[in-house]
Enzyme design. Structure first.
Site, PDB file in Angstrom:
ATOM      1  N   ALA A  66      60.281  61.972 -53.926  1.00 31.31           N
ATOM      2  CA  ALA A  66      61.166  62.204 -55.064  1.00 31.31           C
ATOM      3  C   ALA A  66      60.495  61.581 -56.285  1.00 31.31           C
ATOM      4  CB  ALA A  66      62.514  61.553 -54.802  1.00 31.31           C
ATOM      5  N   GLY A 112      60.612  61.956 -49.990  1.00 34.61           N
ATOM      6  CA  GLY A 112      61.248  63.274 -50.093  1.00 34.61           C
ATOM      7  C   GLY A 112      60.294  64.419 -49.747  1.00 34.61           C
ATOM      8  N   GLU A 115      60.425  64.579 -46.086  1.00 34.75           N
ATOM      9  CA  GLU A 115      61.776  65.087 -45.774  1.00 34.75           C
ATOM     10  C   GLU A 115      61.847  66.602 -46.010  1.00 34.75           C
ATOM     11  OE1 GLU A 115      63.531  61.849 -48.226  1.00 34.75           O
ATOM     12  OE2 GLU A 115      64.859  61.581 -46.522  1.00 34.75           O
ATOM     13  N   GLU A 135      60.118  54.656 -48.517  1.00 31.55           N
ATOM     14  CA  GLU A 135      61.233  54.288 -49.401  1.00 31.55           C
ATOM     15  C   GLU A 135      61.555  52.805 -49.393  1.00 31.55           C
ATOM     16  OE1 GLU A 135      61.133  57.076 -47.611  1.00 31.55           O
ATOM     17  OE2 GLU A 135      62.158  58.712 -48.648  1.00 31.55           O
TER      18      GLU A 135
HETATM   19  N1  CO8 Z   1      57.158  60.124 -58.337  1.00 31.97           N
HETATM   20  C1  CO8 Z   1      56.676  60.217 -59.591  1.00 31.97           C
HETATM   21  N2  CO8 Z   1      55.364  60.197 -59.873  1.00 31.97           N
HETATM   22  C2  CO8 Z   1      54.502  60.080 -58.845  1.00 31.97           C
HETATM   23  C3  CO8 Z   1      54.945  59.980 -57.512  1.00 31.97           C
HETATM   24  C4  CO8 Z   1      56.334  60.017 -57.277  1.00 31.97           C
HETATM   25  N3  CO8 Z   1      56.863  59.962 -56.044  1.00 31.97           N
HETATM   26  N4  CO8 Z   1      53.857  59.850 -56.702  1.00 31.97           N
HETATM   27  C5  CO8 Z   1      52.798  59.881 -57.510  1.00 31.97           C
HETATM   28  N5  CO8 Z   1      53.164  60.018 -58.802  1.00 31.97           N
HETATM   29  C6  CO8 Z   1      52.334  60.079 -59.995  1.00 31.97           C
HETATM   30  C7  CO8 Z   1      51.761  58.711 -60.332  1.00 31.97           C
HETATM   31  O1  CO8 Z   1      52.715  57.960 -61.056  1.00 31.97           O
HETATM   32  C8  CO8 Z   1      50.553  59.106 -61.134  1.00 31.97           C
HETATM   33  O2  CO8 Z   1      50.972  59.458 -62.445  1.00 31.97           O
HETATM   34  P1  CO8 Z   1      50.274  58.786 -63.758  1.00 31.97           P
HETATM   35  O3  CO8 Z   1      48.854  59.242 -63.680  1.00 31.97           O
HETATM   36  O4  CO8 Z   1      51.053  59.357 -64.888  1.00 31.97           O
HETATM   37  O5  CO8 Z   1      50.402  57.318 -63.569  1.00 31.97           O
HETATM   38  C9  CO8 Z   1      50.067  60.371 -60.459  1.00 31.97           C
HETATM   39  O6  CO8 Z   1      51.175  60.853 -59.720  1.00 31.97           O
HETATM   40  C10 CO8 Z   1      48.918  60.130 -59.501  1.00 31.97           C
HETATM   41  O7  CO8 Z   1      49.313  59.113 -58.604  1.00 31.97           O
HETATM   42  P2  CO8 Z   1      48.398  57.829 -58.284  1.00 31.97           P
HETATM   43  O8  CO8 Z   1      47.562  57.479 -59.461  1.00 31.97           O
HETATM   44  O9  CO8 Z   1      49.304  56.752 -57.747  1.00 31.97           O
HETATM   45  O10 CO8 Z   1      47.452  58.425 -57.142  1.00 31.97           O
HETATM   46  P3  CO8 Z   1      46.778  57.628 -55.956  1.00 31.97           P
HETATM   47  O11 CO8 Z   1      45.836  58.576 -55.313  1.00 31.97           O
HETATM   48  O12 CO8 Z   1      46.263  56.318 -56.414  1.00 31.97           O
HETATM   49  O13 CO8 Z   1      47.988  57.315 -54.926  1.00 31.97           O
HETATM   50  C11 CO8 Z   1      49.951  57.843 -53.661  1.00 31.97           C
HETATM   51  C12 CO8 Z   1      48.642  58.371 -54.296  1.00 31.97           C
HETATM   52  C13 CO8 Z   1      49.607  56.913 -52.497  1.00 31.97           C
HETATM   53  C14 CO8 Z   1      50.684  59.066 -53.136  1.00 31.97           C
HETATM   54  C15 CO8 Z   1      50.763  57.082 -54.719  1.00 31.97           C
HETATM   55  O14 CO8 Z   1      50.902  57.917 -55.865  1.00 31.97           O
HETATM   56  C16 CO8 Z   1      52.152  56.726 -54.263  1.00 31.97           C
HETATM   57  O15 CO8 Z   1      52.312  55.763 -53.525  1.00 31.97           O
HETATM   58  N6  CO8 Z   1      53.158  57.478 -54.731  1.00 31.97           N
HETATM   59  C17 CO8 Z   1      54.549  57.191 -54.431  1.00 31.97           C
HETATM   60  C18 CO8 Z   1      54.894  57.575 -53.015  1.00 31.97           C
HETATM   61  C19 CO8 Z   1      56.331  57.218 -52.719  1.00 31.97           C
HETATM   62  O16 CO8 Z   1      56.726  56.062 -52.720  1.00 31.97           O
HETATM   63  N7  CO8 Z   1      57.114  58.238 -52.425  1.00 31.97           N
HETATM   64  C20 CO8 Z   1      58.525  58.075 -52.066  1.00 31.97           C
HETATM   65  C21 CO8 Z   1      59.362  58.187 -53.286  1.00 31.97           C
HETATM   66  S1  CO8 Z   1      61.041  57.753 -52.949  1.00 31.97           S
HETATM   67  C22 CO8 Z   1      61.688  59.140 -52.227  1.00 31.97           C
HETATM   68  O17 CO8 Z   1      61.035  60.123 -52.019  1.00 31.97           O
HETATM   69  C23 CO8 Z   1      63.152  59.053 -51.880  1.00 31.97           C
HETATM   70  C24 CO8 Z   1      63.706  60.375 -51.353  1.00 31.97           C
HETATM   71  C25 CO8 Z   1      65.201  60.321 -51.357  1.00 31.97           C
HETATM   72  C26 CO8 Z   1      65.700  60.324 -52.785  1.00 31.97           C
HETATM   73  C27 CO8 Z   1      67.173  60.420 -52.860  1.00 31.97           C
HETATM   74  C28 CO8 Z   1      67.640  60.680 -54.309  1.00 31.97           C
HETATM   75  C29 CO8 Z   1      67.771  59.490 -55.176  1.00 31.97           C
END
Ligand code: CO8
Length: 257
Positions: A66, A112, A115, A135
């Site tokens: 998400a 998500g 999911e 999460e």
């Molecule tokens: N949301 C928003 N932006 C994201 C997300 C995300 N989930 N994942 C990556 N991005 C963005 C980064 O912020 C970055 O943007 P910017 O260049 O503007 O800073 C760009 O994508 C590239 O990401 P990274 O530079 O971090 O790339 P890396 O190769 O270094 O890392 C990862 C890749 C490991 C995937 C890393 O981006 C990461 O850990 N992302 C988050 C993963 C995460 O925690 N996902 C779970 C989110 S919570 C969720 O899904 C809950 C679901 C239920 C929700 C219920 C409703 C409220």
């Protein structure tokens, strides 16, 4: 259909929906969830389309979860509402969709994103995929059905380990655990998904919808999967697909559904 965050391509009875926010690793914001629902709703009544494939744009990510930027300041009410809306309008909707949905997981499938893949009926992953429910590192739990579907797919103990440790697993481990059905090279991912979709597309759409209903019934509170199976089985006899399937067999030809 035109979308801001999706690409849609239809050919040979197969629709490929590509989540297209590569700068955000295809993170699911509210608009993307709404667009996915809209796209699927449109394809539902399109008789030309028999199978839907979901994938992510780029070579790095299916869906990285998400959109954290979008929900970072949410209140309890907003978080609950978004999870409920997402579950109903997209994740449960896909699980109960009348046509098979295949997730072609081409990189990160996190939160998500995993999911979403788990709500699909079948998952195929490329070797570079990494899957996880991170999460708890954000002070959250999976909110789009992950606590339920992961346990259904891999068992309670493995699901709890993945959820509580927030550890990503590699594609080969996901395959060993039964979380994905097939593993491929990245450049073979879509061809493999399309190959499976083409096989499915030859079969009776009516019977396929019934089979999805029956399997899901066994995982739905208050429903008896065996009873639903008997009902759906009986209904098949009244369909044109049944007439065509049995007639084709007796005439020693391929059925045309
Ligand atoms: N949301 C928003 N932006 C994201 C997300 C995300 N989930 N994942 C990556 N991005 C963005 C980064 O912020 C970055 O943007 P910017 O260049 O503007 O800073 C760009 O994508 C590239 O990401 P990274 O530079 O971090 O790339 P890396 O190769 O270094 O890392 C990862 C890749 C490991 C995937 C890393 O981006 C990461 O850990 N992302 C988050 C993963 C995460 O925690 N996902 C779970 C989110 S919570 C969720 O899904 C809950 C679901 C239920 C929700 C219920 C409703 C409220």
């Amino acid at each position: 259909m035109e979308f801001n965050n999706l690409l849609l391509e239809i050919s040979d009875s197969i629709a490929v929906i590509t989540l297209n926010r590569p700068k955000q690793l295809n993170a699911l914001n509210k608009e993307t969830i709404a667009e996915l629902h809209q796209a699927l709703e449109g394809l539902k009544n399109d008789a030309e389309v028999r199978v839907v494939i979901l994938t992510g744009s780029g070579e790095k990510s299916f869906v990285a979860g998400a959109d954290i930027k979008e929900f970072a300041n949410f209140s309890v009410t907003e978080g609950t509402e978004l999870a409920a809306l997402g579950q109903t309008s997209l994740f449960d909707y896909i699980e109960n969709y009348s046509k098979p949905v295949i997730a072609a997981v081409n990189g990160f499938a996190l939160g998500g994103g995993l999911e979403l893949a788990m709500s699909a009926h079948i998952r195929i992953a490329s070797n570079n995929a990494k899957l996880g429910l991170p999460e708890v590192t954000l002070g959250l739990i999976p909110g789009y059905g992950g606590t339920q579907r992961l346990a259904q797919l891999v068992g309670k103990g493995r699901a709890l380990e993945m959820i509580l440790s927030a550890q990503m697993i590699k594609a080969d481990r996901a395959y060993e655990m039964g979380l994905v059905n097939h593993l491929t090279e990245l450049d073979e991912l879509l061809p493999t998904a399309k190959g499976l979709a083409a096989k499915i597309a030859q079969n009776s759409p009516n019977a396929i919808h019934s089979a999805i209903k029956c399997v899901n019934a066994g995982y739905t509170d208050g429903m008896n999967g065996f009873k639903v199976e008997i009902e759906e089985f009986g209904k098949c006899f009244g369909t044109e697909d049944f007439t065509e399937g049995t007639t084709a067999f007796l005439e020693k030809r391929k059925p045309q559904f």
